[in-house]
Write an enzyme that holds these catalytic residues in place. Sequence first.
Site, PDB file in Angstrom:
ATOM      1  N   GLY A  68       8.313   0.307  -0.409  1.00 24.42           N
ATOM      2  CA  GLY A  68       8.352  -0.067  -1.822  1.00 24.42           C
ATOM      3  C   GLY A  68       7.319  -1.135  -2.107  1.00 24.42           C
ATOM      4  O   GLY A  68       6.111  -0.872  -2.153  1.00 24.42           O
ATOM      5  N   GLY A  69       7.787  -2.365  -2.273  1.00 24.88           N
ATOM      6  CA  GLY A  69       6.945  -3.498  -2.670  1.00 24.88           C
ATOM      7  C   GLY A  69       5.565  -3.539  -2.028  1.00 24.88           C
ATOM      8  O   GLY A  69       4.548  -3.655  -2.735  1.00 24.88           O
ATOM      9  N   GLU A  73      17.654   4.250   4.337  1.00 33.08           N
ATOM     10  CA  GLU A  73      17.366   2.961   3.714  1.00 33.08           C
ATOM     11  C   GLU A  73      18.660   2.160   3.557  1.00 33.08           C
ATOM     12  O   GLU A  73      19.398   2.365   2.570  1.00 33.08           O
ATOM     13  CB  GLU A  73      16.757   3.160   2.326  1.00 33.08           C
ATOM     14  CG  GLU A  73      15.443   3.890   2.319  1.00 33.08           C
ATOM     15  CD  GLU A  73      14.626   3.551   1.064  1.00 33.08           C
ATOM     16  OE1 GLU A  73      13.517   3.052   1.219  1.00 33.08           O
ATOM     17  OE2 GLU A  73      15.114   3.773  -0.054  1.00 33.08           O
ATOM     18  N   GLU A 131      18.740   2.786  -5.831  1.00 32.62           N
ATOM     19  CA  GLU A 131      18.628   2.201  -7.177  1.00 32.62           C
ATOM     20  C   GLU A 131      19.127   3.189  -8.232  1.00 32.62           C
ATOM     21  O   GLU A 131      19.587   2.783  -9.296  1.00 32.62           O
ATOM     22  CB  GLU A 131      17.176   1.760  -7.442  1.00 32.62           C
ATOM     23  CG  GLU A 131      16.867   0.468  -6.696  1.00 32.62           C
ATOM     24  CD  GLU A 131      15.418   0.287  -6.275  1.00 32.62           C
ATOM     25  OE1 GLU A 131      14.543   1.005  -6.786  1.00 32.62           O
ATOM     26  OE2 GLU A 131      15.177  -0.578  -5.412  1.00 32.62           O
ATOM     27  N   ASN A 157       6.528   4.115  -2.455  1.00 31.04           N
ATOM     28  CA  ASN A 157       7.430   4.229  -3.607  1.00 31.04           C
ATOM     29  C   ASN A 157       7.086   3.093  -4.570  1.00 31.04           C
ATOM     30  O   ASN A 157       7.478   1.949  -4.357  1.00 31.04           O
ATOM     31  CB  ASN A 157       8.884   4.120  -3.110  1.00 31.04           C
ATOM     32  CG  ASN A 157       9.878   4.108  -4.258  1.00 31.04           C
ATOM     33  OD1 ASN A 157       9.518   4.390  -5.404  1.00 31.04           O
ATOM     34  ND2 ASN A 157      11.119   3.786  -3.961  1.00 31.04           N
ATOM     35  N   TRP A 158       6.368   3.435  -5.619  1.00 30.79           N
ATOM     36  CA  TRP A 158       5.893   2.408  -6.566  1.00 30.79           C
ATOM     37  C   TRP A 158       6.973   1.956  -7.546  1.00 30.79           C
ATOM     38  O   TRP A 158       6.747   1.039  -8.322  1.00 30.79           O
ATOM     39  CB  TRP A 158       4.667   2.927  -7.330  1.00 30.79           C
ATOM     40  CG  TRP A 158       3.396   2.716  -6.581  1.00 30.79           C
ATOM     41  CD1 TRP A 158       3.267   2.360  -5.272  1.00 30.79           C
ATOM     42  CD2 TRP A 158       2.067   2.826  -7.098  1.00 30.79           C
ATOM     43  NE1 TRP A 158       1.939   2.239  -4.936  1.00 30.79           N
ATOM     44  CE2 TRP A 158       1.189   2.531  -6.039  1.00 30.79           C
ATOM     45  CE3 TRP A 158       1.538   3.169  -8.336  1.00 30.79           C
ATOM     46  CZ2 TRP A 158      -0.196   2.539  -6.190  1.00 30.79           C
ATOM     47  CZ3 TRP A 158       0.157   3.189  -8.493  1.00 30.79           C
ATOM     48  CH2 TRP A 158      -0.705   2.872  -7.420  1.00 30.79           C
ATOM     49  N   LYS A 159       8.104   2.640  -7.539  1.00 31.81           N
ATOM     50  CA  LYS A 159       9.183   2.293  -8.481  1.00 31.81           C
ATOM     51  C   LYS A 159       8.614   2.205  -9.908  1.00 31.81           C
ATOM     52  O   LYS A 159       7.727   2.969 -10.249  1.00 31.81           O
ATOM     53  CB  LYS A 159       9.874   1.006  -8.047  1.00 31.81           C
ATOM     54  CG  LYS A 159      10.257   1.051  -6.557  1.00 31.81           C
ATOM     55  CD  LYS A 159      11.205   0.000  -6.137  1.00 31.81           C
ATOM     56  CE  LYS A 159      11.518   0.194  -4.664  1.00 31.81           C
ATOM     57  NZ  LYS A 159      12.586  -0.613  -4.170  1.00 31.81           N
ATOM     58  N   SER A 215      12.135  -3.086   3.003  1.00 29.99           N
ATOM     59  CA  SER A 215      11.359  -4.288   3.347  1.00 29.99           C
ATOM     60  C   SER A 215      10.309  -4.079   4.445  1.00 29.99           C
ATOM     61  O   SER A 215      10.018  -4.997   5.209  1.00 29.99           O
ATOM     62  CB  SER A 215      12.290  -5.439   3.741  1.00 29.99           C
ATOM     63  OG  SER A 215      13.070  -5.830   2.646  1.00 29.99           O
ATOM     64  N   HIS A 242      17.780   7.835  -4.234  1.00 27.81           N
ATOM     65  CA  HIS A 242      17.451   6.428  -3.979  1.00 27.81           C
ATOM     66  C   HIS A 242      18.606   5.540  -4.426  1.00 27.81           C
ATOM     67  O   HIS A 242      19.227   5.791  -5.459  1.00 27.81           O
ATOM     68  CB  HIS A 242      16.156   6.040  -4.709  1.00 27.81           C
ATOM     69  CG  HIS A 242      15.627   4.735  -4.211  1.00 27.81           C
ATOM     70  ND1 HIS A 242      16.172   3.533  -4.587  1.00 27.81           N
ATOM     71  CD2 HIS A 242      14.632   4.443  -3.343  1.00 27.81           C
ATOM     72  CE1 HIS A 242      15.525   2.556  -3.972  1.00 27.81           C
ATOM     73  NE2 HIS A 242      14.575   3.082  -3.205  1.00 27.81           N
ATOM     74  N   GLY A 268      14.106  -4.556  -0.573  1.00 28.12           N
ATOM     75  CA  GLY A 268      13.617  -5.669  -1.386  1.00 28.12           C
ATOM     76  C   GLY A 268      14.116  -7.045  -0.976  1.00 28.12           C
ATOM     77  O   GLY A 268      13.908  -8.016  -1.697  1.00 28.12           O
TER      78      GLY A 268
HETATM   79  P1  PGA Z   1      11.087  -2.155  -0.388  1.00 31.80           P
HETATM   80  O1  PGA Z   1      11.650  -0.838  -1.073  1.00 31.80           O
HETATM   81  O2  PGA Z   1      10.050  -1.732   0.632  1.00 31.80           O
HETATM   82  O3  PGA Z   1      10.485  -2.948  -1.503  1.00 31.80           O
HETATM   83  O4  PGA Z   1      12.228  -2.843   0.266  1.00 31.80           O
HETATM   84  C1  PGA Z   1      11.878   0.334  -0.347  1.00 31.80           C
HETATM   85  C2  PGA Z   1      12.490   1.379  -1.230  1.00 31.80           C
HETATM   86  O5  PGA Z   1      13.254   1.030  -2.142  1.00 31.80           O
HETATM   87  O6  PGA Z   1      12.227   2.582  -1.074  1.00 31.80           O
END
Ligand code: PGA
Length: 250
Positions: free
Chosen positions: A232-233, A168, A101, A11-13, A211, A99, A174
């Site tokens: 993500g990250g 999640e 966010e 997930n590159w956001k 994370s 998600h 994050g």
């Molecule tokens: P993260 O994000 O690995 O940076 O914690 C995961 C996500 O939001 O899908």
Amino acid sequence: MTNNNMYFVANWKMYGNKADIDNSTSLISLSKLKKYKKHKIIYCPPYTLLKTFYDNIKKSNISIGAQNCHSNSDYGAFTGSINAKLIKSTGAKYVILGHSENRNSGESDLIINKKIHSAIKENLIIIYCIGEELSEKRKKNTYKVLKKQLTKGLKGIKKFENIIIAYEPVWSIGTGIIPKNSELSRNINNIKKILAKLKKSINTKILYGGSVNPKNVRKLAQIKEINGFLIGGASLSAKKFIDIIKKSIN
Ligand code: PGA
């Protein structure tokens, strides 16, 4: 973990550019190796990179997905929006929905449910994100939250083959903090139980997200109920993403 048919979703956001796509193509050779072929590697870049990414990976075992979609299944006057039809036309097969966010910027279970229906109509595979906030966990409301998100988000869904759940915990995204294995197993088993009641089937894949990195993935991968990871990250670095994949299935 069975280590069979694992999902690795990047997930590159709101990050990524053409150079990141070029780096990611180092995963193409990995995805073709016998050992990795049976697993699924899915990149979810921003909308603007979907088509370019797809053109780069179309002859490989890697797939592409979007990170959200509009709830309207038809074309329409929705300035700035992208719906499931438009996503499908880029070559994408998947879409991440629900998600945290996006929930945090006002997306309700009702809207998410509409989005899921519209994505199903286009035959996209949905990666449906659920998870509790820290305050909800502290109040011991995790089960209640997961049940509500699953029940309302998946209302009226018949085609569960196209649904993947990504658990999640919001406090884990994050932050570098991951749940204890025992807590994770318990929550995933609860998700399975809720799903079994909802759809009378037990085969829905459940991913963990929050994370995930090359340092903690071996520990997470010990949990047999987990069918893969939403990353993500760490997924923006092809090296870290490869490391995560290798450590999860070895
Ligand atoms: P993260 O994000 O690995 O940076 O914690 C995961 C996500 O939001 O899908």
